[in-house]
Design a protein around this motif. Structure first.
Motif, PDB file in Angstrom:
ATOM      1  N   THR A 449      -7.138 -15.172  12.264  1.00 35.82           N
ATOM      2  CA  THR A 449      -7.885 -13.946  12.571  1.00 35.82           C
ATOM      3  C   THR A 449      -9.349 -14.252  12.852  1.00 35.82           C
ATOM      4  OG1 THR A 449      -6.381 -12.677  11.154  1.00 35.82           O
ATOM      5  CG2 THR A 449      -8.497 -11.666  11.705  1.00 35.82           C
ATOM      6  N   SER A 450      -9.932 -15.120  12.035  1.00 36.53           N
ATOM      7  CA  SER A 450     -11.343 -15.465  12.229  1.00 36.53           C
ATOM      8  C   SER A 450     -11.565 -16.155  13.570  1.00 36.53           C
ATOM      9  CB  SER A 450     -11.811 -16.356  11.083  1.00 36.53           C
ATOM     10  OG  SER A 450     -13.127 -16.816  11.293  1.00 36.53           O
ATOM     11  N   ARG A 451     -10.684 -17.084  13.910  1.00 32.85           N
ATOM     12  CA  ARG A 451     -10.860 -17.812  15.176  1.00 32.85           C
ATOM     13  C   ARG A 451     -10.573 -16.913  16.369  1.00 32.85           C
ATOM     14  NH1 ARG A 451     -11.711 -23.244  14.888  1.00 32.85           N
ATOM     15  NH2 ARG A 451     -11.357 -24.276  12.882  1.00 32.85           N
ATOM     16  N   ARG A 452      -9.636 -15.997  16.233  1.00 32.92           N
ATOM     17  CA  ARG A 452      -9.405 -15.040  17.314  1.00 32.92           C
ATOM     18  C   ARG A 452     -10.652 -14.201  17.574  1.00 32.92           C
ATOM     19  NH1 ARG A 452      -3.418 -12.249  16.535  1.00 32.92           N
ATOM     20  NH2 ARG A 452      -2.157 -14.030  17.254  1.00 32.92           N
ATOM     21  N   ASP A 453     -11.261 -13.705  16.496  1.00 26.69           N
ATOM     22  CA  ASP A 453     -12.461 -12.871  16.657  1.00 26.69           C
ATOM     23  C   ASP A 453     -13.600 -13.663  17.286  1.00 26.69           C
ATOM     24  OD1 ASP A 453     -11.019 -10.838  15.514  1.00 26.69           O
ATOM     25  OD2 ASP A 453     -11.855 -11.114  13.496  1.00 26.69           O
ATOM     26  N   ARG A 454     -13.786 -14.909  16.853  1.00 26.41           N
ATOM     27  CA  ARG A 454     -14.876 -15.706  17.413  1.00 26.41           C
ATOM     28  C   ARG A 454     -14.628 -16.009  18.892  1.00 26.41           C
ATOM     29  NH1 ARG A 454     -14.794 -18.857  12.466  1.00 26.41           N
ATOM     30  NH2 ARG A 454     -13.838 -20.591  13.600  1.00 26.41           N
ATOM     31  N   ASP A 477     -12.728 -23.483  18.548  1.00 22.95           N
ATOM     32  CA  ASP A 477     -11.822 -22.349  18.403  1.00 22.95           C
ATOM     33  C   ASP A 477     -10.731 -22.384  19.470  1.00 22.95           C
ATOM     34  OD1 ASP A 477     -13.199 -21.301  16.222  1.00 22.95           O
ATOM     35  OD2 ASP A 477     -14.633 -20.285  17.515  1.00 22.95           O
ATOM     36  N   TYR A 478     -11.101 -22.758  20.689  1.00 21.26           N
ATOM     37  CA  TYR A 478     -10.101 -22.826  21.754  1.00 21.26           C
ATOM     38  C   TYR A 478      -9.052 -23.889  21.440  1.00 21.26           C
ATOM     39  CZ  TYR A 478      -8.032 -23.375  26.395  1.00 21.26           C
ATOM     40  OH  TYR A 478      -7.148 -23.445  27.437  1.00 21.26           O
ATOM     41  N   ALA A 479      -9.481 -25.056  20.965  1.00 23.34           N
ATOM     42  CA  ALA A 479      -8.537 -26.132  20.653  1.00 23.34           C
ATOM     43  C   ALA A 479      -7.598 -25.724  19.517  1.00 23.34           C
ATOM     44  CB  ALA A 479      -9.304 -27.403  20.288  1.00 23.34           C
ATOM     45  N   TRP A 480      -8.146 -25.068  18.478  1.00 25.02           N
ATOM     46  CA  TRP A 480      -7.296 -24.647  17.355  1.00 25.02           C
ATOM     47  C   TRP A 480      -6.301 -23.599  17.801  1.00 25.02           C
ATOM     48  CZ3 TRP A 480      -5.598 -20.584  14.520  1.00 25.02           C
ATOM     49  CH2 TRP A 480      -5.085 -20.856  13.259  1.00 25.02           C
ATOM     50  N   LEU A 481      -6.741 -22.607  18.562  1.00 26.89           N
ATOM     51  CA  LEU A 481      -5.830 -21.551  19.032  1.00 26.89           C
ATOM     52  C   LEU A 481      -4.800 -22.106  20.002  1.00 26.89           C
ATOM     53  CD1 LEU A 481      -8.419 -18.677  19.561  1.00 26.89           C
ATOM     54  CD2 LEU A 481      -6.647 -18.778  17.808  1.00 26.89           C
ATOM     55  N   TYR A 482      -5.193 -23.044  20.831  1.00 19.61           N
ATOM     56  CA  TYR A 482      -4.235 -23.620  21.774  1.00 19.61           C
ATOM     57  C   TYR A 482      -3.142 -24.389  21.033  1.00 19.61           C
ATOM     58  CZ  TYR A 482      -2.485 -25.983  25.943  1.00 19.61           C
ATOM     59  OH  TYR A 482      -1.686 -26.436  26.962  1.00 19.61           O
TER      60      TYR A 482
END
Length: 621
Positions: A449-454, A477-482
C-alpha cells in the motif's frame, strides 16, 4: 651523494597533526607550507621516488618517510601514527592477531594496493578507491579555529556520505590525474557555494555515527571464533534458532532487510542484497565462516541489527573472551577419555526430562547443558505447561504481543508497549509459526500500500510526463512493484503513458503526382549538365527531400519514372562517348579514337564500347 639529496629536501616548517586529520592531509599541508607543491616532485621529496602513489586512508612506505625525515613526523612511533591518522582502527577489530601483525609490517614498505588486497577490500567488491569528501560546515570551522582546512578521517569512512557533527551531506572533490602514476597529493578545495543538503534517510546518519564510533573506539583485533560466537549467541537470543539448534539464516535475512528497509538509497545496496537466490549471503558468512575477510560494512550492519551500538558489541566480545578463557582454565573438570560431546544427554532422556512436571526448565537446562530458553521452547512445542514466574512473560502479555505482531508494528515498538525486551519479542515470534506468517503477510500488504501510494504520487507530480521520467524518480518503488505487484503496476501505468502524436493521413495520389513533376524537372537539369553525369536513382531523388524515399509502393507513377530515367553504367558510357564526339566535331575535323577516349574521361573501355566509338568515327568520315 645521499647527504646532498637529504639537504635538498630540508623541512623548514613542520605543521602539527590536527584533530581527526588524515596523514595524507598532513603530507599535503607539509608540501604546501614548504613550497614543494602537490605534484610528483613533492611525492619524490617525501618518499624518495616519483612512482609512489600516496594512499588517502591507508598510507604506506612509513620506513621511507622515517628515513628521510626522522623526528619530523607527527608521531615517533609507527603504531601511534597509524592509530591517530589512518583508518586502521576501523578495520582492526575484524582482523585476527596474525593478519593484523602482517598488515602492520606491510604498511612500512608495501604499496597501498597490496595492503588492500591483504584486507580483502578488492575481493569484497565494495570499492577500493575512496573519493575525496568534505563537509562545508567543517571547512568553515577548521578555517576559523586553525586557519586552514584539511581532510577528516570520519569523512572518508567507507559507505559514509554525511557528516556526523553537522548532519550534512558530504561533498565530493574530483581528483585530477597526473602522468602515468595516478593521483598526486591534493589539498582540499573550498566548498562550491551550493546549498547544503541534509540526508533524508535516517539510516544513512545512523550508519555514519556507528562507523565513527568504531573508528574512535580503537578496539583491538578480535579472535575470529569469539566474534562468530558473539553473533551466533545474539541471533539465538533473538529467536532465530531453529529446532535443530541451527540458525534460520533465511529468517535473519528477511528481518535484516525489513530493519534496514532494503538499504534504500544506500550506495552499496545492490552489493548487499546480491542475488534473489542467496539474499544477504554475507550474514551466514559472518557467523559460519569467520576466517573469511568480509568488509567492515557487513560487520557494522550486523552490529547495528543485533547490538545497536559499538559499546554493546564490545561488552559482548569481552564477555565471550572471558568465558572462553574460563572454559580453557577449567578444562580439567572433564573426565579423562570423555569429551563434551560424550557428556550430552541422549534425545530420549531429554524427552523424558521435558515431560517430568517435577522438574523446572532451569533444572532441565542444567542437566542437559542447554539454555533455559531452548528448554522452554521445547516444552511449548509439545504443549507442555510452563510455569510462569515473575520474570517471564505472562499469558495476557503474550496475547497482547501476538495482537501487536499481527498489526505489523515495529518489534522495538512492541517491546516498549508491553514492557519487555526485543529479544523476548523475537522469541515469541519464533514460537508461533502462524503468527509469523500472518505478520509477514501484514507487513507485505502495508508495504504494498505504501509503495503504491508513493508511485501514484510520482506519476501525478507536475512536470512528470511518461513512465520513463517517473521511473527515474521512483526507481525503487517501481522495481518493488514490478516484482511483487506487476498486474496493478501495468494497469495503473496505462493511463499515464505519454501519448504519441499521430500524423495526418497522407494523400498518396497527390504526392505521387507532385513527385513525378519534380523528377521530370530534375531529369531535364541532369541532361543539360556538362560534362554529363550518370543519372541514377539517388541523383534523381537528391533534391526531392526525404518524402521521395518513403513508401514507394504507394507511389506507382513516381517509381515507374525512376526506373525509366535511371541509367545503367553501359548506357551512361555511350552517352559520354556521344558527348565527346560531338565536342570534337565542333572543334576539329580530324577525329581519332584516342582523342575520344581522352575527352570522354572513362577509365573502363569494353570491346563493345570501342566498336561503338569506331562506328561513330566512320559515320563522320
Amino acid at each position: 651523494m645521499h647527504r646532498a639529496r637529504l639537504a635538498s629536501t630540508t623541512i623548514c616548517y613542520t605543521p602539527e597533526l590536527l584533530h581527526d586529520e588524515l596523514l595524507y592531509s598532513w603530507l599535503c599541508r607539509l608540501a604546501i607550507l614548504n613550497a614543494w607543491g602537490t605534484g610528483r616532485d613533492a611525492v619524490r621529496k617525501i618518499f624518495g621516488g616519483r612512482t609512489v602513489t600516496p594512499s588517502l586512508t591507508l598510507p604506506t612506505h612509513f620506513d621511507a618517510m622515517n628515513e628521510r625525515y626522522a623526528g619530523a613526523l607527527p608521531h615517533d612511533s609507527f603504531a601511534a601514527l597509524m592509530e591517530a591518522s589512518t583508518l586502521l582502527p576501523y578495520h582492526r577489530p575484524f582482523l585476527d592477531h596474525e593478519r593484523y601483525a602482517q598488515l602492520m609490517e606491510d604498511s612500512r614498505s608495501s604499496n597501498s594496493l597490496d595492503l588492500k588486497l591483504r584486507l580483502g577490500l578488492v575481493a569484497n567488491r565494495f570499492g577500493i578507491n575512496t573519493p575525496h569528501r568534505f563537509c562545508p560546515a567543517c571547512v568553515a570551522e577548521d578555517i576559523e579555529m586553525n586557519g586552514c582546512h584539511y581532510w577528516h578521517r570520519q569523512h572518508h569512512l567507507p559507505g559514509v556520505n554525511c557528516c556526523v557533527r553537522h548532519s550534512l551531506q558530504l561533498q565530493q572533490q574530483s581528483v585530477p590525474k597526473e602522468g602515468l602514476f595516478g593521483q598526486p597529493l591534493m589539498y582540499p578545495g573550498l566548498p562550491s557555494g551550493e546549498e547544503c543538503i541534509t540526508p533524508e534517510c535516517g539510516f544513512q546518519f545512523r550508519f555514519a555515527q556507528l562507523s565513527a564510533d568504531l573508528l574512535l573506539a580503537a578496539l583491538p583485533p578480535i579472535n575470529n571464533a569469539d566474534r562468530s560466537n558473539v553473533y551466533r549467541n545474539r541471533l539465538s537470543a533473538k529467536g532465530f534458532q531453529s529446532s535443530r539448534r541451527s540458525l534460520d539464516y533465511q529468517l535473519v535475512a528477511t528481518e535484516v532487510r525489513h530493519y534496514f528497509a532494503d538499504f534504500a538509497n544506500f550506495q552499496h545496496q545492490s552489493r548487499l542484497l546480491q542475488t534473489a537466490r542467496s539474499p544477504l549471503r554475507w550474514i551466514e558468512d559472518l557467523v559460519e565462516r569467520p576466517d573469511r575477510s568480509l568488509h567492515p560494512i557487513c560487520h557494522l550492519l550486523m552490529i547495528d541489527f543485533l547490538f545497536g551500538s559499538i559499546a554493546e558489541f564490545s561488552l559482548a566480545v569481552d564477555a565471550e573472551r572471558s568465558s572462553r578463557e574460563a572454559t580453557r582454565g577449567s578444562a580439567h573438570a572433564i573426565p579423562r577419555g570423555e569429551t563434551k560431546k560424550s557428556l550430552q544427554v541422549p534425545g530420549l532422556e531429554i524427552e523424558h526430562l521435558l515431560r517430568n512436571p517435577s522438574l523446572s526448565c532451569r533444572q532441565i537446562a542444567q542437566q542437559t547443558g542447554k539454555s533455559v530458553g531452548t528448554i522452554v521452547k521445547y516444552r511449548r512445542q509439545r504443549k507442555i505447561e510452563v510455569k510462569e514466574r515473575r520474570k517471564f512473560v505472562g499469558a495476557q502479555t503474550r496475547t497482547s504481543i501476538g495482537h501487536d505482531l499481527l498489526s505489523g508494528l515495529e518489534l522495538q515498538s512492541i517491546a516498549l508497549r508491553n514492557g519487555v525486551s526485543v529479544q523476548t519479542i523475537y522469541r515469541e515470534l519464533a514460537y508461533e509459526k502462524g503468527t509469523k506468517l500472518h505478520r509477514q503477510r501484514s507487513l507485505f500488504m502495508a508495504q504494498r500500500t505504501s509503495r503504491r501510494d508513493r508511485w501514484m504520487g510520482v506519476l501525478k507530480t507536475p512536470g512528470v510526463e511518461g513512465i520513463s521520467k517517473a521511473r527515474s524518480l521512483g526507481f525503487s518503488d517501481y522495481a518493488w512493484l514490478y516484482r511483487h505487484d506487476r498486474s496493478w503496476l501495468l494497469t495503473s501505468n496505462a493511463q499515464y503513458r505519454k501519448s504519441v502524436s499521430t500524423r495526418g493521413t497522407v494523400n498518396w495520389p497527390a504526392r505521387d503526382q507532385e513527385l513525378c513533376s519534380k523528377v521530370l524537372t530534375r531529369m531535364i537539369l541532369l541532361l543539360r549538365a556538362e560534362p554529363p553525369m550518370r543519372i541514377s536513382v539517388a541523383r534523381l531523388c537528391s533534391g526531392l527531400g526525404q518524402s521521395s524515399q518513403w513508401r514507394r509502393d504507394k507511389l506507382p507513377h513516381f517509381k515507374a519514372l525512376l526506373s525509366r530515367f535511371s541509367e545503367t553504367p553501359e548506357s551512361f558510357r555511350i552517352r559520354r562517348v556521344n558527348f565527346a564526339i560531338d565536342f570534337l566535331v565542333q572543334r576539329e575535323s580530324d577525329i581519332k579514337l584516342w582523342k575520344i577516349q581522352r575527352a570522354a574521361g572513362l577509365r573502363i573501355w569494353p570491346a563493345d564500347l570501342i566498336a561503338y566509338a569506331q562506328r561513330r568515327i566512320n559515320e563522320h568520315t
